[in-house]
Write an enzyme that holds these catalytic residues in place. Structure first.
Site, short mmCIF file in Angstrom:
data_model
loop_
_atom_site.label_atom_id
_atom_site.label_comp_id
_atom_site.label_asym_id
_atom_site.label_seq_id
_atom_site.Cartn_x
_atom_site.Cartn_y
_atom_site.Cartn_z
N LYS A 259 0.85 -1.21 0.00
CA LYS A 259 0.00 0.00 0.00
C LYS A 259 0.88 1.26 0.00
CE LYS A 259 -1.65 1.66 4.02
NZ LYS A 259 -1.30 3.06 4.28
N ASN A 260 1.91 1.26 0.84
CA ASN A 260 2.72 2.48 1.02
C ASN A 260 3.72 2.69 -0.09
OD1 ASN A 260 1.22 2.93 3.25
ND2 ASN A 260 2.77 2.23 4.72
N ARG B 267 -5.32 11.38 4.01
CA ARG B 267 -4.43 12.49 4.27
C ARG B 267 -3.05 12.29 3.66
NH1 ARG B 267 -1.18 12.73 7.30
NH2 ARG B 267 -1.62 14.84 8.00
N CYS C 279 -5.05 12.50 12.36
CA CYS C 279 -5.80 11.25 12.11
C CYS C 279 -5.70 10.39 13.36
CB CYS C 279 -5.25 10.55 10.89
SG CYS C 279 -3.66 9.82 11.22
N ARG D 232 0.05 14.30 12.69
CA ARG D 232 0.50 14.19 11.30
C ARG D 232 0.80 15.56 10.68
NH1 ARG D 232 -1.08 8.94 9.81
NH2 ARG D 232 0.58 8.98 8.28
N PRO D 233 1.69 16.35 11.28
CA PRO D 233 2.04 17.66 10.71
C PRO D 233 2.72 17.49 9.35
CG PRO D 233 3.57 17.08 12.44
CD PRO D 233 2.50 16.04 12.47
N ILE D 234 2.77 18.55 8.56
CA ILE D 234 3.44 18.47 7.25
C ILE D 234 4.49 19.58 7.12
CG2 ILE D 234 1.49 17.37 6.04
CD1 ILE D 234 0.79 20.18 4.94
N ASP D 235 4.97 20.05 8.27
CA ASP D 235 5.96 21.15 8.24
C ASP D 235 7.20 20.80 7.43
OD1 ASP D 235 6.14 19.32 10.47
OD2 ASP D 235 7.89 20.46 11.09
N ASP E 280 4.67 0.43 11.86
CA ASP E 280 3.44 -0.20 11.36
C ASP E 280 3.30 -1.64 11.84
OD1 ASP E 280 3.54 1.44 8.09
OD2 ASP E 280 3.00 2.14 10.09
N ARG F 42 -8.46 -0.38 4.37
CA ARG F 42 -7.56 0.62 3.77
C ARG F 42 -6.26 -0.03 3.36
NH1 ARG F 42 -5.95 4.92 7.48
NH2 ARG F 42 -4.77 5.42 5.61
C1 EPZ Z 1 4.27 6.86 6.21
O1 EPZ Z 1 3.52 7.86 6.88
C2 EPZ Z 1 3.35 5.66 6.09
N1 EPZ Z 1 2.18 6.00 5.28
C3 EPZ Z 1 2.89 5.22 7.48
O2 EPZ Z 1 2.10 4.03 7.31
C4 EPZ Z 1 4.14 4.85 8.29
O3 EPZ Z 1 3.73 4.51 9.60
C5 EPZ Z 1 5.08 6.05 8.33
O4 EPZ Z 1 5.41 6.47 6.99
C6 EPZ Z 1 6.39 5.71 9.05
O5 EPZ Z 1 7.01 4.65 8.43
C7 EPZ Z 1 2.30 5.97 3.92
O6 EPZ Z 1 3.35 5.70 3.38
C8 EPZ Z 1 1.06 6.27 3.15
P1 EPZ Z 1 6.41 10.14 8.44
P2 EPZ Z 1 4.11 9.37 6.96
O7 EPZ Z 1 6.33 11.39 7.67
O8 EPZ Z 1 4.76 9.71 5.70
C9 EPZ Z 1 6.42 13.36 11.93
C10 EPZ Z 1 0.27 2.62 7.69
O9 EPZ Z 1 -0.18 2.09 8.70
N2 EPZ Z 1 6.39 14.36 10.87
O10 EPZ Z 1 7.64 9.30 8.38
O11 EPZ Z 1 3.03 10.26 7.45
C11 EPZ Z 1 5.05 12.67 12.04
O12 EPZ Z 1 4.19 13.41 12.86
C12 EPZ Z 1 0.72 4.07 7.71
O13 EPZ Z 1 0.43 2.03 6.58
C13 EPZ Z 1 6.54 15.70 11.21
O14 EPZ Z 1 6.70 16.05 12.38
O15 EPZ Z 1 5.19 9.19 8.12
C14 EPZ Z 1 5.39 11.36 12.67
O16 EPZ Z 1 5.46 11.51 14.07
C15 EPZ Z 1 0.49 4.72 9.06
N3 EPZ Z 1 6.51 16.64 10.23
C16 EPZ Z 1 6.78 11.05 12.13
O17 EPZ Z 1 7.30 12.30 11.61
C17 EPZ Z 1 6.32 16.30 8.91
O18 EPZ Z 1 6.32 17.20 8.04
C18 EPZ Z 1 6.77 10.01 11.01
O19 EPZ Z 1 6.05 10.53 9.96
C19 EPZ Z 1 6.18 14.94 8.58
C20 EPZ Z 1 6.21 13.98 9.58
#
Ligand code: EPZ
Length: 421
Positions: A22-23, A92, A116, A121-124, A305, A397
């Site tokens: 999926k990812n 998202r 969520c 899930r910030p996007i900074d 995960d 999902r």
């Molecule tokens: C991806 O999410 C995956 N989703 C998640 O899988 C997975 O758990 C995660 O990576 C970690 O491996 C998809 O690929 C669709 P991150 P993502 O950005 O990209 C913080 C599942 O169950 N962060 O690595 O959102 C964030 O809050 C899903 O399949 C910021 O602070 O993960 C989190 O604490 C769930 N600022 C940490 O980093 C940002 O701009 C990890 O987030 C971005 C992230």
């Protein structure tokens, strides 16, 4: 609405082939926006997240056809560069369309979804990366927008190897003038798969062993064909179910390297693991041993995960296990549901202590999120008797017809109407 009825307490045995990740398929579908042509993508699982992403592509003007597990995406007709609330609030992680759409059209606006089930899930980091490339990033009401014509390659250092931010920066820099270097980039296998897809379409992206990704800007991307890697989280979920219910399961189409970070945990549980070229066999004849300490980390650490599915197996282990969740701030919501089966889990700050019990009892529970849903399915498979699991839209999902997958291994699982919902 539907729910699962599981008559648990049975060993699992048999052979199963993993569906696509999926990812991996989600970012690759977003990346297809950069291709001015046709992307033929094989091994795409039929998941609700994939269906939402396909609907987004169609809304943007792409033509998408599914034949079995192959999606053919023709993005020559892309005519929009915004994504509506109805799509973004459903999925998202579609925020990575921002980089791709901005790079393709010069201006993109996406409705900004809130947090969520598992965290804010910030996007900074996504937005900071796009700004460093020269995009003008701004908000318009509840939309986040990125625009820019003169995008220049640059050096970006990520404070945290965010998967989504790494993906968004790669997509936003494919057509940049010059070279972009991403330092402390995420190294998850799904990132490598995305890069392989882009390079097949004509991008020039390199990854070195020290988490540095280099994107040399190109003028355009051409039609291509790609097969998505198999889903390592599905593999670990099936392994967790086998460890918990006992059994002997052969998992085909596995990428051993991707699953490697979880193998020491299954071995500490007492499972017998045999790895072949593209399959992994797990045998569990006894009650799992407890695992002293697991800490979730970015790849190649223990994947966040896998935390919930593995926790479910440890509920019946012969002692106290501990799991520290370091990636997401709110990813223990499934523990309450697991305790309804008679598990004995306590959570303090970001550490869950799982005091293994002899047996679990059937229960009526709900899915709190995608992987939390997998955890309660495993608990229901382990408990001797009939359990019911509601809110299974979370499971759909990320797991394709989970009842069929488990039934093929001898589990007694049925999808039935949830008359209460
Ligand atoms: C991806 O999410 C995956 N989703 C998640 O899988 C997975 O758990 C995660 O990576 C970690 O491996 C998809 O690929 C669709 P991150 P993502 O950005 O990209 C913080 C599942 O169950 N962060 O690595 O959102 C964030 O809050 C899903 O399949 C910021 O602070 O993960 C989190 O604490 C769930 N600022 C940490 O980093 C940002 O701009 C990890 O987030 C971005 C992230």
């Amino acid at each position: 609405m539907e729910k699962l009825m599981i008559d648990g307490g049975k060993r699992l045995s048999g052979e199963i082939t993993l569906h696509g990740a999926k990812n991996s398929v989600l970012p690759i579908l977003s990346a297809s926006v950069l291709v001015n042509g046709v992307s033929v993508i094989h091994n795409c699982p039929d998941l609700s997240d994939v269906r939402v992403t396909v609907n987004i592509l169609r809304y943007l003007g792409a033509r998408v056809k599914r034949e079995g597990s192959t999606l053919t995406v023709d993005t020559t007709g892309i005519c929009r560069s915004n994504i509506l609330e109805e799509y973004m609030s459903e999925l998202r992680s579609s925020i990575i369309f921002l980089g791709a759409l901005a790079a393709r059209t010069g201006n993109a606006c996406l409705y900004l979804p809130g947090g969520c089930d598992i965290g804010l899930r910030p996007i900074d980091l996504h937005l900071k990366g796009l700004k460093s490339l020269g995009y003008f990033v701004y908000t318009q009401g509840s939309n986040v927008c990125a625009s820019g014509e003169d995008i220049k390659g640059t050096k970006i250092v990520l404070p945290f190897p965010s998967v989504g931010a790494t993906e968004n920066i790669i997509l936003a820099s494919v057509f940049a003038k010059g070279t972009t270097t991403v330092i402390n980039a995420a190294k998850e296998p799904e990132i490598t798969d995305l890069i392989n897809f882009l390079n097949k379409a004509g991008a020039k992206i390199k990854v070195d062993s020290t988490s540095v990704i280099t994107v040399k800007g190109v003028k355009s991307l051409h039609s291509t064909e790609h097969t998505v890697i198999s889903d390592r989280i599905l593999a670990t979920t099936l392994m967790s179910a086998t460890a918990s219910c006992r059994g002997d399961v052969l998992i085909d189409n596995a990428v051993i390297n991707d699953i490697m970070p979880t193998l020491p945990v299954f071995e500490e549980m007492g499972c017998e693991i045999t790895c072949n070229k593209s399959s992994i066999r797990i045998k569990a004849d006894n009650r799992p041993h407890c695992v002293r300490f697991i800490e979730t980390m970015a790849f190649p650490g223990f994947p966040t995960d896998c935390q919930a599915p593995v926790m479910a197996s440890l509920c019946v282990a012969d002692g106290m296990s501990a799991i520290k969740e370091t990636v997401f701030e709110n990813r223990f919501k499934h523990t309450e549901q697991l305790n309804l089966f008679g598990a004995d889990i306590t959570v303090k700050d970001r550490i869950a202590m799982i005091n293994g019990v002899e047996k679990l009892y059937p229960a009526c529970v709900k899915c709190t999120d995608l992987r939390g849903g997998a955890a309660v399915v495993i608990a229901a498979l382990t408990a001797d008797g009939v359990s019911y699991i509601s809110d299974i839209k979370h499971i759909d999902r990320g797991y394709e017809r989970i009842e069929n997958q488990l039934a093929s291994l001898g589990a007694n699982v049925m999808r039935i109407k949830d008359e209460k919902k």
